[in-house]
Design an enzyme around this catalytic site. Structure first.
Site, PDB file in Angstrom:
ATOM      1  N   LYS A 114      69.462   8.598  65.565  1.00 31.62           N
ATOM      2  CA  LYS A 114      70.383   8.943  66.649  1.00 31.62           C
ATOM      3  C   LYS A 114      71.779   8.619  66.192  1.00 31.62           C
ATOM      4  O   LYS A 114      71.971   7.765  65.302  1.00 31.62           O
ATOM      5  CB  LYS A 114      70.057   8.134  67.912  1.00 31.62           C
ATOM      6  CG  LYS A 114      70.520   8.817  69.173  1.00 31.62           C
ATOM      7  CD  LYS A 114      69.592   9.959  69.566  1.00 31.62           C
ATOM      8  CE  LYS A 114      70.030  10.657  70.824  1.00 31.62           C
ATOM      9  NZ  LYS A 114      69.016  11.603  71.293  1.00 31.62           N
TER      10      LYS A 114
HETATM   11  P1  NAD Z   1      74.130  17.159  79.068  1.00 32.18           P
HETATM   12  O1  NAD Z   1      75.403  16.496  78.697  1.00 32.18           O
HETATM   13  O2  NAD Z   1      73.981  18.616  78.837  1.00 32.18           O
HETATM   14  O3  NAD Z   1      73.840  16.900  80.631  1.00 32.18           O
HETATM   15  C1  NAD Z   1      73.817  15.640  81.216  1.00 32.18           C
HETATM   16  C2  NAD Z   1      73.838  15.846  82.739  1.00 32.18           C
HETATM   17  O4  NAD Z   1      73.715  14.582  83.396  1.00 32.18           O
HETATM   18  C3  NAD Z   1      75.130  16.477  83.254  1.00 32.18           C
HETATM   19  O5  NAD Z   1      74.813  17.371  84.304  1.00 32.18           O
HETATM   20  C4  NAD Z   1      75.894  15.281  83.796  1.00 32.18           C
HETATM   21  O6  NAD Z   1      76.842  15.632  84.801  1.00 32.18           O
HETATM   22  C5  NAD Z   1      74.747  14.486  84.377  1.00 32.18           C
HETATM   23  N1  NAD Z   1      75.078  13.086  84.590  1.00 32.18           N
HETATM   24  C6  NAD Z   1      75.787  12.252  83.802  1.00 32.18           C
HETATM   25  N2  NAD Z   1      75.872  11.040  84.369  1.00 32.18           N
HETATM   26  C7  NAD Z   1      75.180  11.121  85.520  1.00 32.18           C
HETATM   27  C8  NAD Z   1      74.906  10.207  86.570  1.00 32.18           C
HETATM   28  N3  NAD Z   1      75.361   8.968  86.517  1.00 32.18           N
HETATM   29  N4  NAD Z   1      74.151  10.642  87.604  1.00 32.18           N
HETATM   30  C9  NAD Z   1      73.683  11.889  87.645  1.00 32.18           C
HETATM   31  N5  NAD Z   1      73.926  12.811  86.713  1.00 32.18           N
HETATM   32  C10 NAD Z   1      74.659  12.426  85.671  1.00 32.18           C
HETATM   33  O7  NAD Z   1      72.965  16.321  78.366  1.00 32.18           O
HETATM   34  P2  NAD Z   1      71.485  16.796  78.065  1.00 32.18           P
HETATM   35  O8  NAD Z   1      71.434  17.309  76.694  1.00 32.18           O
HETATM   36  O9  NAD Z   1      70.982  17.622  79.210  1.00 32.18           O
HETATM   37  O10 NAD Z   1      70.736  15.376  78.038  1.00 32.18           O
HETATM   38  C11 NAD Z   1      70.277  14.753  79.232  1.00 32.18           C
HETATM   39  C12 NAD Z   1      69.254  13.707  78.859  1.00 32.18           C
HETATM   40  O11 NAD Z   1      68.180  14.328  78.150  1.00 32.18           O
HETATM   41  C13 NAD Z   1      69.748  12.591  77.930  1.00 32.18           C
HETATM   42  O12 NAD Z   1      69.019  11.408  78.233  1.00 32.18           O
HETATM   43  C14 NAD Z   1      69.342  13.097  76.559  1.00 32.18           C
HETATM   44  O13 NAD Z   1      69.212  12.050  75.612  1.00 32.18           O
HETATM   45  C15 NAD Z   1      68.003  13.709  76.895  1.00 32.18           C
HETATM   46  N6  NAD Z   1      67.497  14.706  75.944  1.00 32.18           N
HETATM   47  C16 NAD Z   1      68.225  15.811  75.617  1.00 32.18           C
HETATM   48  C17 NAD Z   1      67.687  16.768  74.745  1.00 32.18           C
HETATM   49  C18 NAD Z   1      68.399  18.055  74.427  1.00 32.18           C
HETATM   50  O14 NAD Z   1      67.799  18.887  73.728  1.00 32.18           O
HETATM   51  N7  NAD Z   1      69.607  18.279  74.896  1.00 32.18           N
HETATM   52  C19 NAD Z   1      66.427  16.556  74.205  1.00 32.18           C
HETATM   53  C20 NAD Z   1      65.699  15.428  74.553  1.00 32.18           C
HETATM   54  C21 NAD Z   1      66.247  14.513  75.443  1.00 32.18           C
END
Ligand code: NAD
Length: 424
Positions: A114
């Protein structure tokens, strides 16, 4: 908890403390040899970089970033890059460790990594972000390559960020190296199906869980916390399967409608307004209210430590699908288990992203690209098989779902480490 080799213990409440607590539980179930457990609990290498970026006004600002490789016994490391003001080394270590287990749960030949930069990206212009990304890519390129470590997008990074990463690395090499990162735009070696793959994995594992309970998407109400890459696609894809999405939220707050939100209209609204706040045809709710909203399926898809000892008891959903990494603390886990909530743990639920990233890397290495149908079909098969494998561990070991997923993953990594032997 045992201190790490440098004598330190991660602060209680940190994501790394959570990851290590989960690890200890699974290692105990596996009766892992103490030396092997100690090897697997440590990150292999950690790089901290402090680097300058020229801002648009000509001034220089320093930034701090990290890249952590947790374990490489099953293959090169894989893991996202996060841009967020709260990034810290312990968080990156936890996320790297979870990546190792995630890749092992879906049985793809990677270890976990990461990376992250401490930055509020909303405060930078696009040109500043591009320079920050290029400089950070250069700084960590000493431990990054298609054979050793392959980054991907995470919170606040996207296909454009990966395009800059790939271009920076390629400029240093003197030729294009698309396989150095995944989650790139399709036009430069990205994979069809990657952008929605994590959300698709959330949908597939939820569908398998519903099937197991004799239910289907057609008779469930779903609440989704976080409406970014993971949450929005999870919501769209579950709605396509017939689910009623009753509440969603993002950092601006939440919206809810017990009759179901109009997802196509919401998609257009968010494309224009960036956030869900103010969407007509729904009531405004807080993020705390979203987690406690009346629904069947709750999908936390935002950040870590959202479901805690303070709010777990208020959850009304009977199924929790963890799209985010580490959204539930160990104390909350216990409460969810006591309530009989069916948990799809993060390292299984959100593994669709890394699985499609693996497909992208394979395609880039071969310069031979698959159709979207092929990709989605392979993804569905891997996610459904991983779900069944975790459920088999639940049956065999009589443990909770999170422990079962970790036991499956850690067992696979320990087996590979034992077969390879400890060098020299
Ligand atoms: P992203 O930046 O696209 O979206 C994050 C979302 O969470 C946004 O809508 C943001 O406004 C919201 N957010 C942030 N703080 C918040 C809060 N306090 N309360 C409510 N909503 C809040 O990120 P993502 O890629 O969708 O990742 C989201 C999660 O999924 C993370 O934990 C990331 O590690 C995990 N993840 C992502 C992927 C991927 O392929 N993008 C894969 C596996 C896991």
């Amino acid at each position: 908890m045992k201190p790490l080799a440098d004598g330190t213990l991660p602060p209680k409440g940190s994501a790394y403390h959570v990851a290590l607590t989960q690890f200890e539980q699974a290692a105990a179930v596996l009766s892992l040899d103490e030396g092997m457990a100690d090897f697997l609990r440590h990150p292999k290498r950690e790089l901290t970089v402090n680097f300058p970026v020229t801002l648009d006004d000509g001034s220089i600002r320093m930034f701090t970033g990290y890249r952590v490789h947790h374990n490489t016994v099953r293959g090169p490391t894989k893991g996202g890059i996060r841009f967020h003001p709260k990034v810290d080394l312990n968080e990156v270590r936890a996320l790297a460790m979870w990546m190792t287990w995630k890749c092992a749960v879906v049985n793809i030949p990677y270890g976990g990594a990461k990376g992250g930069v401490i930055v509020e990206p909303g405060e930078l212009s696009t040109a500043e972000l591009r320079r920050l990304t290029r400089r950070f890519a250069t700084e960590i390129s000493i431990i990054m390559s298609p054979d050793s470590d392959i980054p991907a997008p995470d919170v606040n990074t996207n296909a454009q960020t990966m395009a800059w990463f790939m271009d920076t690395y390629s400029m240093h090499k003197g030729y294009s190296v698309p396989a150095v990162v995944t989650g790139k735009p399709v036009a430069i070696g990205g994979s069809l199906g990657r952008v929605d793959a994590t959300g698709r994995g959330v949908m597939v594992t939820t569908r398998e869980a519903l099937k197991l309970k004799g239910r289907s998407f057609k008779d469930v109400a779903v609440a989704v916390q976080g409406f970014g890459n993971v949450g929005s696609y999870a919501a769209y894809l579950m709605a396509n399967e017939g689910a009623k999405i009753v509440a969603v939220s993002d950092v601006s707050g939440g919206i809810a409608n017990p009759q179901g939100l109009d997802l196509p209209a919401l998609k257009d609204y968010v494309a224009k307004n960036k956030f869900v706040k103010g969407f007509v045809g729904a009531d405004a709710i807080t993020n705390a209210e979203l987690l406690a909203y009346s629904c069947d399926v709750l999908a936390p898809c935002a950040l870590e430590n959202q479901i805690t000892a303070q709010n777990a008891d208020k959850i009304q959903a009977w199924l929790v699908a963890e799209g985010a990494n580490g959204p539930t603390t160990p104390e909350a886990d216990k409460i969810l288990e006591d309530k009989g909530i069916f948990l799809i743990p993060d390292i299984l639920c959100n593994a669709g992203g890394v699985t499609a990233s693996y497909f992208e890397w394979v395609q880039d290495l071969q310069s031979f690209f698959w159709t979207e149908d092929e990709i989605n079909a392979r993804l569905e098969r891997i996610m459904a098989e991983a779900f069944q494998a975790v459920m088999a561990e639940v049956e065999k070991r009589r443990v909770g779902h999170r422990v079962a997923a970790q036991v499956l993953a850690i067992g696979r990594v320990a087996e590979a480490a034992t077969l390879r032997g400890i060098y020299p």
